[in-house]
Design a protein around this motif. Sequence first.
Motif, PDB file in Angstrom:
ATOM      1  N   ALA A 105      14.098  40.776   0.065  1.00 42.81           N
ATOM      2  CA  ALA A 105      13.618  40.570  -1.406  1.00 42.81           C
ATOM      3  C   ALA A 105      12.917  39.142  -1.585  1.00 42.81           C
ATOM      4  CB  ALA A 105      15.085  40.324  -2.018  1.00 42.81           C
ATOM      5  N   GLY A 106      13.346  38.172  -0.476  1.00 43.78           N
ATOM      6  CA  GLY A 106      12.559  37.074  -0.537  1.00 43.78           C
ATOM      7  C   GLY A 106      10.851  37.016  -0.222  1.00 43.78           C
ATOM      8  N   LYS A 107      10.834  37.947   0.894  1.00 42.48           N
ATOM      9  CA  LYS A 107       9.516  38.360   1.267  1.00 42.48           C
ATOM     10  C   LYS A 107       8.763  39.043  -0.019  1.00 42.48           C
ATOM     11  CE  LYS A 107      10.333  38.687   6.203  1.00 42.48           C
ATOM     12  NZ  LYS A 107      10.498  39.555   7.358  1.00 42.48           N
ATOM     13  N   MET A 108       9.301  39.917  -0.647  1.00 39.40           N
ATOM     14  CA  MET A 108       8.431  40.695  -1.871  1.00 39.40           C
ATOM     15  C   MET A 108       8.442  39.640  -2.928  1.00 39.40           C
ATOM     16  SD  MET A 108      10.813  44.112  -1.839  1.00 39.40           S
ATOM     17  CE  MET A 108       9.806  44.841  -3.091  1.00 39.40           C
ATOM     18  N   GLU A 109       9.220  38.703  -3.192  1.00 36.04           N
ATOM     19  CA  GLU A 109       8.779  37.445  -4.432  1.00 36.04           C
ATOM     20  C   GLU A 109       7.770  36.750  -3.832  1.00 36.04           C
ATOM     21  OE1 GLU A 109      12.524  35.416  -4.748  1.00 36.04           O
ATOM     22  OE2 GLU A 109      13.772  37.027  -5.911  1.00 36.04           O
ATOM     23  N   ASP A 110       7.484  36.352  -2.491  1.00 38.46           N
ATOM     24  CA  ASP A 110       6.640  35.628  -2.060  1.00 38.46           C
ATOM     25  C   ASP A 110       5.038  36.521  -2.185  1.00 38.46           C
ATOM     26  OD1 ASP A 110       7.985  33.641  -1.351  1.00 38.46           O
ATOM     27  OD2 ASP A 110       8.209  34.164   0.748  1.00 38.46           O
ATOM     28  N   VAL A 111       5.197  37.764  -1.898  1.00 39.44           N
ATOM     29  CA  VAL A 111       4.164  38.636  -2.111  1.00 39.44           C
ATOM     30  C   VAL A 111       3.556  38.816  -3.616  1.00 39.44           C
ATOM     31  CG1 VAL A 111       3.060  40.827  -2.033  1.00 39.44           C
ATOM     32  CG2 VAL A 111       4.321  39.769  -0.186  1.00 39.44           C
ATOM     33  N   ALA A 112       4.550  38.668  -4.561  1.00 43.64           N
ATOM     34  CA  ALA A 112       4.398  38.817  -5.833  1.00 43.64           C
ATOM     35  C   ALA A 112       3.840  37.492  -6.289  1.00 43.64           C
ATOM     36  CB  ALA A 112       5.852  39.214  -6.553  1.00 43.64           C
ATOM     37  N   GLU A 113       4.365  36.572  -5.883  1.00 41.79           N
ATOM     38  CA  GLU A 113       3.715  35.204  -6.287  1.00 41.79           C
ATOM     39  C   GLU A 113       2.308  34.757  -5.867  1.00 41.79           C
ATOM     40  OE1 GLU A 113       5.060  30.503  -5.860  1.00 41.79           O
ATOM     41  OE2 GLU A 113       6.527  31.812  -5.169  1.00 41.79           O
ATOM     42  N   GLU A 114       2.117  35.294  -4.609  1.00 45.11           N
ATOM     43  CA  GLU A 114       0.669  35.373  -4.079  1.00 45.11           C
ATOM     44  C   GLU A 114      -0.204  36.143  -4.945  1.00 45.11           C
ATOM     45  OE1 GLU A 114      -0.631  33.313  -2.049  1.00 45.11           O
ATOM     46  OE2 GLU A 114       1.290  32.198  -1.827  1.00 45.11           O
ATOM     47  N   ALA A 115       0.275  37.333  -5.331  1.00 48.39           N
ATOM     48  CA  ALA A 115      -0.420  38.351  -6.196  1.00 48.39           C
ATOM     49  C   ALA A 115      -0.753  37.754  -7.383  1.00 48.39           C
ATOM     50  CB  ALA A 115      -0.016  39.634  -6.303  1.00 48.39           C
ATOM     51  N   GLN A 116      -0.067  36.722  -8.159  1.00 46.64           N
ATOM     52  CA  GLN A 116      -0.070  36.314  -9.456  1.00 46.64           C
ATOM     53  C   GLN A 116      -1.236  35.142  -9.400  1.00 46.64           C
ATOM     54  OE1 GLN A 116       3.671  34.988 -10.636  1.00 46.64           O
ATOM     55  NE2 GLN A 116       4.428  36.880 -11.381  1.00 46.64           N
ATOM     56  N   LYS A 117      -1.297  34.466  -8.081  1.00 45.37           N
ATOM     57  CA  LYS A 117      -2.260  33.572  -8.040  1.00 45.37           C
ATOM     58  C   LYS A 117      -3.801  34.238  -7.885  1.00 45.37           C
ATOM     59  CE  LYS A 117       1.036  30.364  -5.800  1.00 45.37           C
ATOM     60  NZ  LYS A 117       1.052  29.744  -4.672  1.00 45.37           N
ATOM     61  N   SER A 118      -3.904  35.545  -7.506  1.00 44.73           N
ATOM     62  CA  SER A 118      -5.269  36.249  -7.116  1.00 44.73           C
ATOM     63  C   SER A 118      -5.809  36.862  -8.364  1.00 44.73           C
ATOM     64  CB  SER A 118      -4.893  37.223  -5.925  1.00 44.73           C
ATOM     65  OG  SER A 118      -4.398  36.349  -4.998  1.00 44.73           O
ATOM     66  N   TYR A 119      -4.961  37.191  -9.343  1.00 41.58           N
ATOM     67  CA  TYR A 119      -5.606  37.900 -10.252  1.00 41.58           C
ATOM     68  C   TYR A 119      -5.299  37.361 -11.651  1.00 41.58           C
ATOM     69  CZ  TYR A 119      -5.204  41.766  -6.685  1.00 41.58           C
ATOM     70  OH  TYR A 119      -5.557  42.388  -5.523  1.00 41.58           O
ATOM     71  N   PHE A 120      -6.622  37.279 -12.448  1.00 40.10           N
ATOM     72  CA  PHE A 120      -6.492  36.494 -13.708  1.00 40.10           C
ATOM     73  C   PHE A 120      -6.921  37.305 -14.950  1.00 40.10           C
ATOM     74  CE2 PHE A 120      -5.274  32.577 -11.634  1.00 40.10           C
ATOM     75  CZ  PHE A 120      -6.103  32.768 -10.325  1.00 40.10           C
ATOM     76  N   ARG A 121      -6.642  37.086 -16.182  1.00 40.23           N
ATOM     77  CA  ARG A 121      -7.286  37.760 -17.233  1.00 40.23           C
ATOM     78  C   ARG A 121      -7.565  36.661 -18.302  1.00 40.23           C
ATOM     79  NH1 ARG A 121      -2.764  41.870 -17.654  1.00 40.23           N
ATOM     80  NH2 ARG A 121      -1.545  40.414 -19.018  1.00 40.23           N
ATOM     81  N   GLY A 122      -8.785  36.851 -18.977  1.00 37.92           N
ATOM     82  CA  GLY A 122      -8.998  35.893 -20.127  1.00 37.92           C
ATOM     83  C   GLY A 122      -9.427  34.681 -19.880  1.00 37.92           C
ATOM     84  N   TYR A 123      -8.938  33.565 -20.363  1.00 41.43           N
ATOM     85  CA  TYR A 123      -9.288  32.308 -20.350  1.00 41.43           C
ATOM     86  C   TYR A 123      -8.990  31.593 -19.035  1.00 41.43           C
ATOM     87  CZ  TYR A 123      -9.985  27.276 -21.523  1.00 41.43           C
ATOM     88  OH  TYR A 123     -10.502  26.053 -21.733  1.00 41.43           O
ATOM     89  N   THR A 124      -9.896  31.225 -18.105  1.00 38.63           N
ATOM     90  CA  THR A 124      -9.677  30.736 -16.649  1.00 38.63           C
ATOM     91  C   THR A 124      -9.656  29.031 -16.652  1.00 38.63           C
ATOM     92  OG1 THR A 124     -11.939  31.060 -16.200  1.00 38.63           O
ATOM     93  CG2 THR A 124     -10.405  32.830 -15.932  1.00 38.63           C
ATOM     94  N   GLU A 125      -9.791  28.298 -17.543  1.00 38.98           N
ATOM     95  CA  GLU A 125     -10.004  27.004 -17.716  1.00 38.98           C
ATOM     96  C   GLU A 125      -8.824  26.421 -17.495  1.00 38.98           C
ATOM     97  OE1 GLU A 125     -12.789  25.085 -17.442  1.00 38.98           O
ATOM     98  OE2 GLU A 125     -14.176  26.974 -17.466  1.00 38.98           O
ATOM     99  N   VAL A 126      -8.547  25.363 -16.710  1.00 38.34           N
ATOM    100  CA  VAL A 126      -7.448  24.744 -16.477  1.00 38.34           C
ATOM    101  C   VAL A 126      -6.970  23.888 -17.653  1.00 38.34           C
ATOM    102  CG1 VAL A 126      -6.036  22.908 -15.141  1.00 38.34           C
ATOM    103  CG2 VAL A 126      -7.882  24.468 -14.028  1.00 38.34           C
ATOM    104  N   ASP A 127      -5.525  24.081 -18.058  1.00 35.57           N
ATOM    105  CA  ASP A 127      -5.199  23.203 -19.122  1.00 35.57           C
ATOM    106  C   ASP A 127      -5.078  21.819 -18.873  1.00 35.57           C
ATOM    107  OD1 ASP A 127      -4.689  25.514 -20.829  1.00 35.57           O
ATOM    108  OD2 ASP A 127      -2.685  25.926 -20.549  1.00 35.57           O
TER     109      ASP A 127
END
Length: 252
Positions: A105-127
């Motif tokens: 489960a910990g490895k799957m969470e790491d994979v999900a966290e890395e995936a969130q960093k790789s795919y973006f939608r909409g506005y991409t400028e840093v707040d």
Amino acid sequence: MYRVQLKNFEGPLDLLLFFIKRDELDIYDIPISYITNQFLEYINLMEELDLDVASEFILMASMLMSIKAKMMLPQEESDEELDEHDPRYELVQRLLEYKRYKEMAGKMEDVAEEAQKSYFRGYTEVDQVDKQASGEALKDVTMFDLMAAFKKVLADIKKQESVHHVEKIEFTIEEQSEYVLDRLQQNGRTSFRAMCDELQNLTKIVVTFLAILEMLKERQINLYIEDDDPTEFYLDLKPVDEIIGTPETNQN
């Protein structure tokens, strides 16, 4: 009486794995008498804090006491480290299986966290924020780590108090939550022990600890723990970027 119920509270197998990791025990050769005494002591501490002790903790306690009784009987000698005739065999198999699931489960969470960093939608400028994050709260801190720290503080306080005073409880969860927030706003990151040293009252410390649990549950504060001393933990206010959300969070 104020009662705390945590939906994500770890189960009895988590508590056993916590003991094994903390005391560097061999999972294939569990000292059943020691582990049973530790388990019962933590159940008593949960009840003292008025935490919601689930029935599976009571069931596990019964199982441990049953194994402890069987271990006192004469055992057949075996060349194998642990065979199915050993009273601990079933418990060890359950722990190993549960440990494998947790690691996966910990490895799957790491994979999900890395995936969130790789795919973006909409506005991409840093707040733009006025204050940077003061650090990341450790994710492997469990409820049992907090209870171990609290247990250590209680032991030190009880050593100092030689006379029992009957007092009316005049402290509330809400008041102590405000106390914790005020301390963090004035002094920044503060250790739980330092807060307790100022309180100098056992009842007030218990109520403050319950307030901290509730604040962590509501994600009002961050928790940090020392690498060399897991019973020493620190509290801090949420940094600005955690409150308003990271760019990835806002875009999703």
